[in-house]
Motif scaffolding. Structure first.
Motif, PDB file in Angstrom:
ATOM      1  N   LEU A 136       1.036  -1.225   0.029  1.00 25.58           N
ATOM      2  CA  LEU A 136       0.007  -0.125  -0.056  1.00 25.58           C
ATOM      3  C   LEU A 136       0.630   1.146  -0.142  1.00 25.58           C
ATOM      4  N   PHE A 137       1.989   1.268   0.840  1.00 26.21           N
ATOM      5  CA  PHE A 137       2.615   2.473   0.845  1.00 26.21           C
ATOM      6  C   PHE A 137       3.244   2.884  -0.666  1.00 26.21           C
ATOM      7  N   SER A 138       3.574   1.670  -1.259  1.00 29.69           N
ATOM      8  CA  SER A 138       4.143   2.035  -2.681  1.00 29.69           C
ATOM      9  C   SER A 138       3.183   2.537  -3.592  1.00 29.69           C
ATOM     10  N   LEU A 139       1.801   2.103  -3.319  1.00 22.14           N
ATOM     11  CA  LEU A 139       0.845   2.403  -4.197  1.00 22.14           C
ATOM     12  C   LEU A 139       0.846   3.985  -4.948  1.00 22.14           C
ATOM     13  N   PRO A 140       1.015   5.001  -4.111  1.00 16.83           N
ATOM     14  CA  PRO A 140       1.112   6.579  -4.641  1.00 16.83           C
ATOM     15  C   PRO A 140       2.195   6.578  -5.868  1.00 16.83           C
ATOM     16  N   HIS A 141       3.136   5.745  -6.150  1.00 22.17           N
ATOM     17  CA  HIS A 141       3.758   5.906  -7.243  1.00 22.17           C
ATOM     18  C   HIS A 141       3.323   5.471  -8.646  1.00 22.17           C
ATOM     19  N   PHE A 142       2.375   4.525  -8.421  1.00 20.42           N
ATOM     20  CA  PHE A 142       1.468   3.850  -9.519  1.00 20.42           C
ATOM     21  C   PHE A 142       0.211   4.786 -10.139  1.00 20.42           C
ATOM     22  N   THR A 143      -0.095   5.711  -8.913  1.00 23.47           N
ATOM     23  CA  THR A 143      -1.268   6.288  -9.354  1.00 23.47           C
ATOM     24  C   THR A 143      -1.040   7.804  -9.522  1.00 23.47           C
ATOM     25  N   THR A 144       0.184   8.222  -9.524  1.00 28.06           N
ATOM     26  CA  THR A 144       0.297   9.511  -9.625  1.00 28.06           C
ATOM     27  C   THR A 144       0.916   9.928 -11.159  1.00 28.06           C
ATOM     28  N   GLY A 145       1.194   8.853 -11.761  1.00 24.54           N
ATOM     29  CA  GLY A 145       1.725   9.257 -13.338  1.00 24.54           C
ATOM     30  C   GLY A 145       3.145   9.641 -13.073  1.00 24.54           C
ATOM     31  N   ARG A 146       3.911   9.913 -14.300  1.00 27.54           N
ATOM     32  CA  ARG A 146       5.255   9.903 -14.288  1.00 27.54           C
ATOM     33  C   ARG A 146       5.586  11.284 -13.531  1.00 27.54           C
ATOM     34  N   TYR A 147       6.644  11.262 -12.947  1.00 33.93           N
ATOM     35  CA  TYR A 147       7.141  12.688 -12.361  1.00 33.93           C
ATOM     36  C   TYR A 147       7.877  13.543 -13.242  1.00 33.93           C
ATOM     37  N   GLN A 148       7.364  14.814 -13.413  1.00 32.01           N
ATOM     38  CA  GLN A 148       7.895  15.541 -14.415  1.00 32.01           C
ATOM     39  C   GLN A 148       8.539  16.781 -13.800  1.00 32.01           C
ATOM     40  N   TYR A 149      10.037  16.793 -13.639  1.00 38.65           N
ATOM     41  CA  TYR A 149      10.776  17.578 -13.100  1.00 38.65           C
ATOM     42  C   TYR A 149      10.762  18.873 -13.880  1.00 38.65           C
ATOM     43  N   GLN A 150      10.668  19.980 -13.132  1.00 36.51           N
ATOM     44  CA  GLN A 150      10.673  21.104 -14.013  1.00 36.51           C
ATOM     45  C   GLN A 150      12.050  21.938 -13.583  1.00 36.51           C
ATOM     46  N   THR A 151      12.722  22.311 -14.575  1.00 36.47           N
ATOM     47  CA  THR A 151      13.818  23.225 -14.303  1.00 36.47           C
ATOM     48  C   THR A 151      13.154  24.740 -14.556  1.00 36.47           C
ATOM     49  N   ALA A 152      14.091  25.779 -14.324  1.00 37.46           N
ATOM     50  CA  ALA A 152      13.245  27.311 -14.163  1.00 37.46           C
ATOM     51  C   ALA A 152      12.740  27.074 -15.732  1.00 37.46           C
ATOM     52  N   GLY A 153      11.439  27.762 -15.533  1.00 40.57           N
ATOM     53  CA  GLY A 153      10.384  27.924 -16.653  1.00 40.57           C
ATOM     54  C   GLY A 153      11.226  28.776 -17.636  1.00 40.57           C
ATOM     55  N   ILE A 154      11.892  29.677 -17.351  1.00 43.85           N
ATOM     56  CA  ILE A 154      12.781  30.435 -18.305  1.00 43.85           C
ATOM     57  C   ILE A 154      14.021  30.389 -17.849  1.00 43.85           C
ATOM     58  N   ASP A 155      14.782  29.524 -18.827  1.00 45.83           N
ATOM     59  CA  ASP A 155      16.147  29.124 -18.428  1.00 45.83           C
ATOM     60  C   ASP A 155      16.845  30.439 -18.144  1.00 45.83           C
ATOM     61  N   THR A 156      17.192  31.212 -18.963  1.00 42.84           N
ATOM     62  CA  THR A 156      17.970  32.475 -18.686  1.00 42.84           C
ATOM     63  C   THR A 156      17.024  33.588 -18.624  1.00 42.84           C
ATOM     64  N   CYS A 157      17.899  34.809 -18.193  1.00 39.08           N
ATOM     65  CA  CYS A 157      17.105  36.122 -18.188  1.00 39.08           C
ATOM     66  C   CYS A 157      16.853  36.577 -19.328  1.00 39.08           C
ATOM     67  N   SER A 158      15.502  37.094 -19.362  1.00 37.30           N
ATOM     68  CA  SER A 158      15.105  37.645 -20.599  1.00 37.30           C
ATOM     69  C   SER A 158      14.622  39.304 -19.924  1.00 37.30           C
ATOM     70  N   LEU A 159      15.464  39.989 -20.753  1.00 39.49           N
ATOM     71  CA  LEU A 159      15.272  41.449 -20.048  1.00 39.49           C
ATOM     72  C   LEU A 159      14.076  42.023 -20.593  1.00 39.49           C
ATOM     73  N   ASP A 160      13.266  41.561 -21.564  1.00 36.87           N
ATOM     74  CA  ASP A 160      12.088  42.142 -22.012  1.00 36.87           C
ATOM     75  C   ASP A 160      10.857  41.722 -21.211  1.00 36.87           C
ATOM     76  N   GLY A 161      11.248  40.933 -20.138  1.00 42.62           N
ATOM     77  CA  GLY A 161      10.107  40.701 -19.133  1.00 42.62           C
ATOM     78  C   GLY A 161      10.235  41.155 -18.039  1.00 42.62           C
ATOM     79  N   ASN A 162       8.892  40.681 -17.193  1.00 39.40           N
ATOM     80  CA  ASN A 162       8.988  41.321 -15.808  1.00 39.40           C
ATOM     81  C   ASN A 162       9.040  40.017 -15.004  1.00 39.40           C
ATOM     82  N   ALA A 163      10.018  40.338 -13.670  1.00 39.88           N
ATOM     83  CA  ALA A 163      10.296  39.199 -12.799  1.00 39.88           C
ATOM     84  C   ALA A 163       8.828  38.885 -12.295  1.00 39.88           C
ATOM     85  N   THR A 164       8.526  37.661 -12.307  1.00 42.08           N
ATOM     86  CA  THR A 164       7.347  37.010 -11.512  1.00 42.08           C
ATOM     87  C   THR A 164       7.607  36.003 -10.730  1.00 42.08           C
TER      88      THR A 164
END
Length: 672
Positions: A136-164
Motif C-alpha cells: 500500500l505504501f508504494s501505491l502512490p507511485h503507480f497512481t500519480t503518473g510519471r514525475y515531471q521535474y521542472q527546471t526553471a521555466g525561463i532558463d535564462t534572463c529575458s530582459l524584456d520581461g517582468n520578474a514574476t
C-alpha cells in the motif's frame, strides 16, 4: 517405513490397554500442541525446526524486515517524499510517527490477550498484514503518473520581461500533498501488524529457553532487528540512485542524482519488504503454541519480581477481561518498571528523531546528495546497532546479570554515549547563497528571512521574468544562485550534451576584461564544498549509537524480570505504549517542527511547501541541546529504577499455570 511401523506399534499398545479414550485424546492433544504443523498436518520431517533456534531465525527475519521498512527505508525516503509530494518536515514527520501510533492503538490488547494465546500464529497473521501495508505504501507511485521535474521555466534572463515570483494555482494543479493520507494509512497498518514482534516474540523466546541464555537469544534478535534499519538505509540509498520511473533511460535525463530536482525510486524498497514479509508468514503459522521443554524450564525459573507486584492471571478470556484494570494498575504501581519505561521514552524520542532526520542532517551539514547521506548513515548504523545489541546480550549472559546488574550496565552505557553527543556541534558552514546568506554583488547587505520576494530579487535580475522553480547554479564566484535566471545569465551552452554552462550572468562578477561580457558564468548544480569534519562526526556518532544500543537488551530483560511472570508480554506492551505515545510518535514531529524553524529558504508551490536551505549552525545546535536534555532524563530514570527496586523472596515459578494454559488451549487453537 520405520516411522510407519513405529506409529502402528504405538496404536496397538494403546488399543490393548484399558485406558480411558478421553485421557488418550488429551495426551495426544497436548503432544500436538508442541509440534510444528497446521491443523492435523504435523509431519515428522518438519520437527527439526521445532526448536528455540528455529523460532529465533524466523523472528529475526520478521524483525529484520520490520526494521528495514519502518525504521530504515521510510526514513531514507523522507526527503524524497517531501520533494515528490511537496511536504514540509512537520508532515513528513507524521508519516514516520504513524507507525508508532498504529502500534499504540493495539499493542496493549495484543500483549494482554496474547499472553495466553497462540503467539506464533498471531505473529504469522501480523506478517501477512505487514506485507499488505508495504504494498500500500508504494501505491502512490503507480497512481500519480510519471514525475515531471521542472527546471526553471525561463532558463535564462529575458530582459524584456517582468520578474514574476508568484504562481497562480488552478484547481487542477495541486493535489499531490493529499497522498500523505495513503502513507499515514500504510504506516498505521504497519503498526497494527508488527505490534507483537517485540512483545509476544520476546516472551515466547523467554519461556522456551533457559533464563541464563535468554538475554543472548534476545540480543541476537535485537541485533538482527537493528541491522534491518541499517540495511534499509543502504538499500534505500541505492534505490534512490535510480530515477523514480525505472522504465526511463537515465542517460536521456537532463539532471543527475546530484540535482536537488532528482527523485529516486523510493517505492522499490516497499515492494521488496512486502515480499519478504509475505514469505515468513507461513513458517510462523506452523510453530506450536509452546515447545516441548517449556514446562521443564518453568520449574527451574527463579522469580525476580518487584516486591508487592506479584500477579496471577486467571484462565479464560472472560476472566482476563475482568482482570484487565487490576493487571494494568499492578504494573503502573511497579515503580522500578515505570522508571525503566521513562528511560525507554526518552531514548526512543532521541532514536526516532535522529532516525527520521539523520540523513537530512548529514545532507545539509556536509552538502551531499540525499542518496549519499542515506548510504553513509547506513554504514554508520550497521556496526553500531549490531555490535551494541550482540555485545550487550552477550555481556548480560556471560556475567549472568540479574536485575540490578542490568540497570547498572545500562547506566554505564548511556553515560558513555552522553560524552559523545558533542558530535552534533560539528558542522560545516553553509554554502554561500545569493539573496539568502550573502548579498548579490553590489547590492548591499540583505536581511535574511527566507522569503523569495525580499531576498532573491536584486537590481541585476530585475525584469528577467524568472520562474520560482528551484534549479540552482554555481557561479564562478563560488556563490550558489536560485536559478540561472536569478543569476541574471543571458546565454547558455552545453557540455557533453547534458551539463549546462551559463554565461553573461549580470549578477556574477565579471572576471574578464572583455567589454562585451556583462558578467561571469555559472554551472548547473550545487557548489562543491570541502569540509574535513565529516569523518570526525561519523566516528563520534558511531560511539554515541554504540552506547545507546548496548543498553537495549539489558533494559528489555530488566523490564520482564521485575514484573510477575504472568505479565511479561503485557509489561512489554505497556512499555511499548509508553515509549511510543511519548517518545517515537511526538519525537519526529517535534524535531521536524524545530528544524523547520531554522529553515532559511522555503519553496512554495500549489501542492505545499518544502524547505530548501537550513541554517547549519542552528540545525546542529538544536539537535545537540535536544539530545543532551533527553539523555540526562534517561540517566535519571535508570537511577530511579535502581534505587526503588526491592525483590520479592526467591521463589520458583509454579508450572501450574503453564500446564493449565496448555490444557485449556487444546481445543481453542483455531480461535486463538
Amino acid at each position: 517405513m520405520a516411522d510407519e511401523r513405529k506409529e502402528t506399534s504405538e496404536s496397538e499398545v494403546i488399543e490393548g490397554m484399558n485406558v480411558d479414550e478421553g485421557v488418550v485424546g488429551e495426551v495426544y492433544g497436548e503432544e500436538k500442541q508442541t509440534q510444528c504443523g497446521i491443523g492435523a498436518w504435523h509431519p515428522r520431517r518438519l520437527q527439526f525446526c521445532n526448536s528455540p533456534i528455529g523460532f529465533l531465525i524466523c523472528l529475526c527475519f520478521f524483525g529484520f524486515t520490520q526494521g528495514m521498512t519502518v525504521n530504515g527505508i521510510v526514513y531514507v525516503v523522507t526527503t524524497t517524499l517531501e520533494r515528490r509530494f511537496n511536504l514540509p518536515s512537520v508532515q513528513s514527520g507524521f508519516i514516520s510517527s504513524s507507525y508508532d501510533f498504529g502500534v499504540l492503538l493495539v499493542v496493549v490488547f495484543v500483549t494482554y490477550f496474547g499472553e495466553r494465546a497462540h503467539k506464533p500464529r498471531w505473529l504469522g497473521i501480523g506478517a501477512l498484514g505487514f506485507a499488505a501495508s508495504s504494498f500500500l505504501f508504494s501505491l502512490p507511485h503507480f497512481t500519480t503518473g510519471r514525475y515531471q521535474y521542472q527546471t526553471a521555466g525561463i532558463d535564462t534572463c529575458s530582459l524584456d520581461g517582468n520578474a514574476t515570483l508568484d504562481r497562480e494555482c488552478t484547481g487542477s494543479s495541486g493535489g499531490l500533498s493529499h497522498y500523505i493520507g495513503v502513507f499515514i494509512l500504510a504506516q498505521l497498518l504497519h503498526g497494527f501488524s508488527a505490534s507483537g514482534i517485540y512483545t509476544l516474540g520476546v516472551t515466547y523466546i523467554d519461556e522456551n529457553v533457559e533464563t541464563k541464555r535468554s538475554p543472548l537469544y534476545v540480543g541476537l534478535f535485537q541485533g538482527m532487528s537493528t541491522l534491518g534499519p541499517a540495511l534499509g538505509y543502504l538499500i534505500g540509498g541505492l534505490f534512490l540512485n535510480h530515477y523514480t520511473d525505472v522504465t526511463i533511460d537515465q542517460e536521456s535525463l537532463t539532471i543527475s542524482s546530484d540535482s536537488p530536482l532528482w527523485v529516486g525510486a523510493w517505492w522499490l524498497g516497499f515492494i521488496l519488504t512486502g515480499c519478504m514479509a509475505l514469505s515468513i508468514a507461513l513458517p510462523f503459522l506452523m510453530f506450536p503454541r509452546s515447545m516441548p521443554a517449556a514446562k521443564e524450564l518453568a520449574l527451574k525459573r527463579v522469580s525476580q519480581t518487584q516486591k508487592g507486584s506479584e500477579f496471577a492471571a486467571r484462565a479464560g478470556y472472560g476472566n482476563a477481561l475482568k482482570d484487565f484494570p487490576k493487571a494494568s494498575l499492578n504494573l503502573i504501581k511497579n515503580i522500578p518498571f515505570m522508571c525503566v519505561n521513562g528511560a525507554a521514552i526518552t531514548e526512543w524520542f532521541i532514536i526516532s528523531s535522529l532516525a527520521t532526520f539523520g540523513p537530512k542532517f548529514m545532507e545539509t551539514q556536509f552538502n551531499i546528495p540525499a542518496s549519499d547521506a542515506a548510504l553513509k548513515t547506513g554504514f554508520l548504523v550497521i556496526p553500531a546497532s549490531l555490535c551494541g545489541a550482540l555485545v550487550g546480550g552477550w555481556i548480560v549472559t556471560f556475567f549472568n546479570f540479574q536485575y540490578r546488574g542490568m540497570i547498572r550496565f545500562c547506566l554505564g552505557s548511556l553515560l558513555f554515549g552522553f560524552c559523545m553527543l558533542p558530535a552534533f556541534s560539528i558542522q560545516c558552514p553553509n554554502v554561500p547563497f545569493a539573496g539568502v546568506s550573502v548579498a548579490y554583488s553590489n547590492t548591499g547587505n540583505i536581511e535574511r528571512d527566507g522569503t523569495l520576494d525580499s531576498n532573491l530579487t536584486a537590481s541585476c535580475n530585475t525584469g528577467c521574468g524568472c520562474s520560482t522553480t528551484y534549479d540552482p547554479v554555481c557561479g564562478t564566484d563560488g556563490i550558489l544562485y536560485y536559478s540561472a535566471c536569478f543569476a541574471g545569465c543571458l546565454e547558455t551552452g552545453e557540455i557533453n550534451g547534458v551539463e549546462k554552462m551559463y554565461t553573461n550572468c549580470t549578477c556574477i562578477g565579471n572576471s574578464t576584461i572583455d567589454p562585451e561580457v556583462l558578467g561571469g558564468s555559472a554551472e548547473l548544480g550545487r557548489c562543491p564544498q570541502s569540509c574535513s569534519k565529516e569523518t570526525l562526526y561519523i566516528f563520534l556518532t558511531f560511539l554515541q549509537l554504540l552506547g545507546t544500543f548496548l543498553a537495549l537488551v539489558p533494559s528489555t530483560m530488566a523490564s520482564i524480570r521485575c514484573v510477575s511472570h504472568d505479565q511479561r508480554s503485557f509489561a512489554l506492551g505497556i512499555q511499548s505504549l509508553c515509549f511510543r505515545a511519548f517518545g517515537t510518535i511526538p519525537g519526529p514531529v517535534v524535531f521536524g517542527a524545530l528544524i523547520d524553524r531554522v529553515c532559511v529558504l522555503w519553496q512554495d508551490s500549489c501542492d505545499g511547501s518544502a524547505c530548501l536551505i537550513y541554517d547549519n549552525k542552528q540545525f546542529g545546535l538544536t539537535a545537540l541541546l535536544l539530545c543532551m536534555m533527553l539523555r540526562l532524563l534517561s540517566i535519571f530514570f535508570f537511577i530511579g529504577a535502581l534505587a526503588f527496586y526491592k525483590p520479592s523472596s526467591n521463589e520458583r515459578i509454579s508450572v501450574v499455570d503453564v500446564d493449565q494454559n496448555a490444557r485449556e488451549s487444546v481445543h481453542k487453537d483455531d480461535t486463538a
